[in-house]
Enzyme design. Structure first.
Site, PDB file in Angstrom:
ATOM      1  N   LYS A  22       0.839  -1.209   0.000  1.00  0.00           N
ATOM      2  CA  LYS A  22       0.000   0.000   0.000  1.00  0.00           C
ATOM      3  C   LYS A  22       0.871   1.255   0.000  1.00  0.00           C
ATOM      4  CE  LYS A  22      -1.667   1.419   4.137  1.00  0.00           C
ATOM      5  NZ  LYS A  22      -1.317   2.788   4.554  1.00  0.00           N
ATOM      6  N   ASN A  23       1.864   1.299   0.877  1.00  0.00           N
ATOM      7  CA  ASN A  23       2.643   2.531   1.039  1.00  0.00           C
ATOM      8  C   ASN A  23       3.633   2.773  -0.089  1.00  0.00           C
ATOM      9  OD1 ASN A  23       1.176   3.066   3.274  1.00  0.00           O
ATOM     10  ND2 ASN A  23       2.760   2.474   4.755  1.00  0.00           N
ATOM     11  N   CYS A 125      -4.250  12.874  13.364  1.00  0.00           N
ATOM     12  CA  CYS A 125      -4.728  11.534  13.076  1.00  0.00           C
ATOM     13  C   CYS A 125      -4.520  10.693  14.317  1.00  0.00           C
ATOM     14  CB  CYS A 125      -4.007  10.934  11.881  1.00  0.00           C
ATOM     15  SG  CYS A 125      -2.345  10.432  12.253  1.00  0.00           S
ATOM     16  N   ASP A 315       5.488   0.525  11.742  1.00  0.00           N
ATOM     17  CA  ASP A 315       4.244  -0.116  11.290  1.00  0.00           C
ATOM     18  C   ASP A 315       4.126  -1.576  11.730  1.00  0.00           C
ATOM     19  OD1 ASP A 315       3.469   2.250  10.153  1.00  0.00           O
ATOM     20  OD2 ASP A 315       3.984   1.695   8.102  1.00  0.00           O
ATOM     21  N   ARG A 407      -8.358  -0.764   5.094  1.00  0.00           N
ATOM     22  CA  ARG A 407      -7.476   0.252   4.480  1.00  0.00           C
ATOM     23  C   ARG A 407      -6.118  -0.339   4.126  1.00  0.00           C
ATOM     24  NH1 ARG A 407      -7.241   5.829   7.527  1.00  0.00           N
ATOM     25  NH2 ARG A 407      -5.807   6.053   5.803  1.00  0.00           N
TER      26      ARG A 407
HETATM   27  C1  EPZ Z   1       4.657   6.838   6.117  1.00  0.00           C
HETATM   28  O1  EPZ Z   1       3.947   7.919   6.700  1.00  0.00           O
HETATM   29  C2  EPZ Z   1       3.703   5.671   6.076  1.00  0.00           C
HETATM   30  N1  EPZ Z   1       2.554   6.037   5.261  1.00  0.00           N
HETATM   31  C3  EPZ Z   1       3.294   5.283   7.481  1.00  0.00           C
HETATM   32  O2  EPZ Z   1       2.476   4.142   7.431  1.00  0.00           O
HETATM   33  C4  EPZ Z   1       4.546   4.968   8.290  1.00  0.00           C
HETATM   34  O3  EPZ Z   1       4.183   4.700   9.635  1.00  0.00           O
HETATM   35  C5  EPZ Z   1       5.524   6.141   8.242  1.00  0.00           C
HETATM   36  O4  EPZ Z   1       5.809   6.487   6.875  1.00  0.00           O
HETATM   37  C6  EPZ Z   1       6.849   5.859   8.933  1.00  0.00           C
HETATM   38  O5  EPZ Z   1       7.471   4.755   8.351  1.00  0.00           O
HETATM   39  C7  EPZ Z   1       2.633   5.987   3.930  1.00  0.00           C
HETATM   40  O6  EPZ Z   1       3.668   5.668   3.359  1.00  0.00           O
HETATM   41  C8  EPZ Z   1       1.413   6.325   3.158  1.00  0.00           C
HETATM   42  P1  EPZ Z   1       6.868  10.210   7.991  1.00  0.00           P
HETATM   43  P2  EPZ Z   1       4.511   9.403   6.620  1.00  0.00           P
HETATM   44  O7  EPZ Z   1       6.740  11.484   7.249  1.00  0.00           O
HETATM   45  O8  EPZ Z   1       5.234   9.599   5.357  1.00  0.00           O
HETATM   46  C9  EPZ Z   1       7.180  13.496  11.473  1.00  0.00           C
HETATM   47  C10 EPZ Z   1       0.581   2.785   7.945  1.00  0.00           C
HETATM   48  O9  EPZ Z   1       0.149   2.271   9.003  1.00  0.00           O
HETATM   49  N2  EPZ Z   1       7.036  14.497  10.396  1.00  0.00           N
HETATM   50  O10 EPZ Z   1       8.041   9.333   7.738  1.00  0.00           O
HETATM   51  O11 EPZ Z   1       3.397  10.317   6.961  1.00  0.00           O
HETATM   52  C11 EPZ Z   1       5.929  12.663  11.652  1.00  0.00           C
HETATM   53  O12 EPZ Z   1       4.977  13.323  12.449  1.00  0.00           O
HETATM   54  C12 EPZ Z   1       1.115   4.212   7.926  1.00  0.00           C
HETATM   55  O13 EPZ Z   1       0.584   2.203   6.850  1.00  0.00           O
HETATM   56  C13 EPZ Z   1       7.174  15.842  10.716  1.00  0.00           C
HETATM   57  O14 EPZ Z   1       7.410  16.209  11.868  1.00  0.00           O
HETATM   58  O15 EPZ Z   1       5.542   9.353   7.840  1.00  0.00           O
HETATM   59  C14 EPZ Z   1       6.479  11.406  12.273  1.00  0.00           C
HETATM   60  O16 EPZ Z   1       6.668  11.600  13.643  1.00  0.00           O
HETATM   61  C15 EPZ Z   1       0.886   4.940   9.214  1.00  0.00           C
HETATM   62  N3  EPZ Z   1       7.009  16.753   9.709  1.00  0.00           N
HETATM   63  C16 EPZ Z   1       7.842  11.269  11.595  1.00  0.00           C
HETATM   64  O17 EPZ Z   1       8.171  12.557  11.080  1.00  0.00           O
HETATM   65  C17 EPZ Z   1       6.745  16.395   8.431  1.00  0.00           C
HETATM   66  O18 EPZ Z   1       6.620  17.278   7.563  1.00  0.00           O
HETATM   67  C18 EPZ Z   1       7.884  10.276  10.424  1.00  0.00           C
HETATM   68  O19 EPZ Z   1       6.811  10.529   9.556  1.00  0.00           O
HETATM   69  C19 EPZ Z   1       6.637  15.018   8.119  1.00  0.00           C
HETATM   70  C20 EPZ Z   1       6.790  14.096   9.125  1.00  0.00           C
END
Ligand code: EPZ
Length: 427
Positions: A22-23, A125, A315, A407
């Site tokens: 999915k991701n 979220c 995850d 999802r």
């Molecule tokens: C991706 O989310 C995945 N989603 C998530 O999977 C996964 O948990 C996550 O990466 C970490 O591996 C998809 O790929 C669609 P991040 P993403 O930006 O890209 C902070 C699932 O269950 N951050 O790597 O949104 C953020 O809050 C989902 O399938 C900022 O502070 O994750 C988090 O603490 C859930 N500012 C950390 O970085 C930003 O602009 C990592 O988030 C962006 C992120």
């Protein structure tokens, strides 16, 4: 509303075909906005999130055709042809973005191709505040003017984006993907430093290269992208879902079973395999994927900390916690990626688990048994951890809010039932 009923205690035995990730699929679909030619993606999983993004892409102007379910590396998976001949709208409205945060992945492609985008801020979220500041700052560095107004990100780059160096203060999968896509059409060179190295990011990079992008350093934490005038059509098969595979590995381990995860790739799951090995679960490469076995006594308690790839993935934290709830000994599980990703803890405790949370760590003291209960969770991975626990618990577990599972897990009940689990969806 649908529920899942599990009668626990049956070891899983058999084969599970792992679906496309999915991701990986979501950013790949967003990449179709970068070209006016057709991007054909195969091995797409059949999931609600995929449909949500397809609906968003259609309203930006993409034509999407589903071309049946065709094989990719021996798997069935959907084939989608996506063609964004013209961008007819650069607005990603709140009612679509709020359904799925990954919708923000259209931001980079829209600004790069159309010179503007208005994307709703995703908001909070279930697993934390999850800001998108890194996406916005990065676009800013590439020369876009970005404003936050009325709940929307308004980005403008009327004369096009310009390459720049972007040093991420923290690793972000989504920000790396958004900026890598944007940089493919920027003038000059972009360097993304401290970029995410998740296999899904690498899969996107490989697809962009097939579309004509010039990207160096793929698979490392520094990506160098030379912008090109335009990208063209391509065909690409989505990588297998390492999180789905890891989830079923934990399910096999917790039930004392033996499964072969067809199509799964060990190179995407080394940290998971190593940790399971320490816990007493055998995880090895097989001809058709990964073979997982646990026979004999209970698993051993082992500590883990979630980390960006190649570390142990956030995850899979909830599913690993379910496994540790039945371990011999204790396990300290530390979540370093999201600040609020222990929503499954109270529900696992209702099933008899002994877990105490202190800040970002959860101390799990293994118990000899869990008991079935009626439970629910607020996000995808927390929900599936309750399924994992339910498979091993004594008696009946009812899982509410099944839409979370839909999802991210294609054919969950069918895949588990085929391996001997007593699991069904009820009204
Ligand atoms: C991706 O989310 C995945 N989603 C998530 O999977 C996964 O948990 C996550 O990466 C970490 O591996 C998809 O790929 C669609 P991040 P993403 O930006 O890209 C902070 C699932 O269950 N951050 O790597 O949104 C953020 O809050 C989902 O399938 C900022 O502070 O994750 C988090 O603490 C859930 N500012 C950390 O970085 C930003 O602009 C990592 O988030 C962006 C992120």
């Amino acid at each position: 509303m649908d529920k899942i009923r599990i009668r626990g205690g049956r070891p899983l035995h058999g084969e599970i075909a792992i679906s496309g990730a999915k991701n990986a699929a979501l950013p790949l679909m967003a990449a179709s906005l970068l070209s006016d030619e057709t991007l054909t993606l195969s091995n797409l999983p059949h999931l609600v999130d995929i449909t949500t993004l397809a609906n968003l892409l259609v309203q930006h102007g993409a034509e999407i055709r589903m071309n049946g379910a065709a094989g990719n590396g021996g798997h069935t998976g959907r084939v989608l042809e996506l063609r964004a001949r013209d961008i007819v709208s650069t607005r990603a409205p709140y009612d679509l973005v709020r359904k799925m945060r990954a919708s923000v992945l259209v931001l980079g492609p829209l600004v790069a191709r159309a010179g503007r985008a208005e994307v709703s801020l995703p908001g909070g979220c279930a697993i934390g505040t999850r800001p998108v500041d890194l996406h916005i700052k990065g676009l800013n560095l590439l020369g876009a003017e970005v404003e936050l107004r009325e709940g929307y990100i308004h980005a403008r780059a009327p004369r096009g984006l310009v390459g720049a160096e972007v040093v991420f203060p923290a690793v972000s999968v989504g920000a790396t993907e958004n900026l890598m896509m944007a940089a493919t059409l920027a003038r000059g060179e972009t360097r993304l430093v401290n970029a995410a190295r998740e296999p899904e990011v690498t899969d996107l990079a490989h697809c962009l290269v097939k579309m004509g992008a010039r990207i160096k350093g793929i698979g490392t934490d520094t990506l160098t992208i030379h912008g090109v005038e335009r990208l063209h059509g391509a065909e690409h098969g989505v990588i297998p879902d390492r999180i789905e595979a890891g989830t079923y590995a934990m399910a096999a381990a917790i039930t004392g079973g033996e499964v072969e995860l067809l199509g799964a790739r060990l190179e995407h799951m080394r940290a998971v395999a190593e940790l399971l090995g320490e816990a007493g679960v055998s995880v090895r490469e097989s001809e058709r994927g990964i073979h997982v076995t646990r026979t004999g006594g209970p698993v051993r308690g082992v500590d883990v900390m979630t980390e960006p790839f190649p570390g142990f993935p956030t995850d899979l934290q909830a599913q690993f916690m379910a496994l540790m709830a039945l371990a011999d000994g204790a396990a300290m599980i530390t979540e370093t990626i999201f600040e609020n990703r222990f929503m499954h803890v109270p529900e696992l405790c209702r099933m008899g688990a002994n877990i105490n949370v202190h800040g970002a760590s959860a101390m799990v003291r293994g118990r000899p048994a869990l008991t079935g209960a009626e439970v629910m969770a607020t996000d995808l991975r927390a929900s599936v951890s309750l399924v994992v626990a339910g498979l091993a618990a004594r008696g009946e577990t009812i899982i509410n809010r099944v839409y979370h599972l839909d999802r991210g897990y294609e054919g969950l009940e069918a895949k588990l039932a085929a391996c001997g689990a007593d699991i069904e969806r009820i009204q």
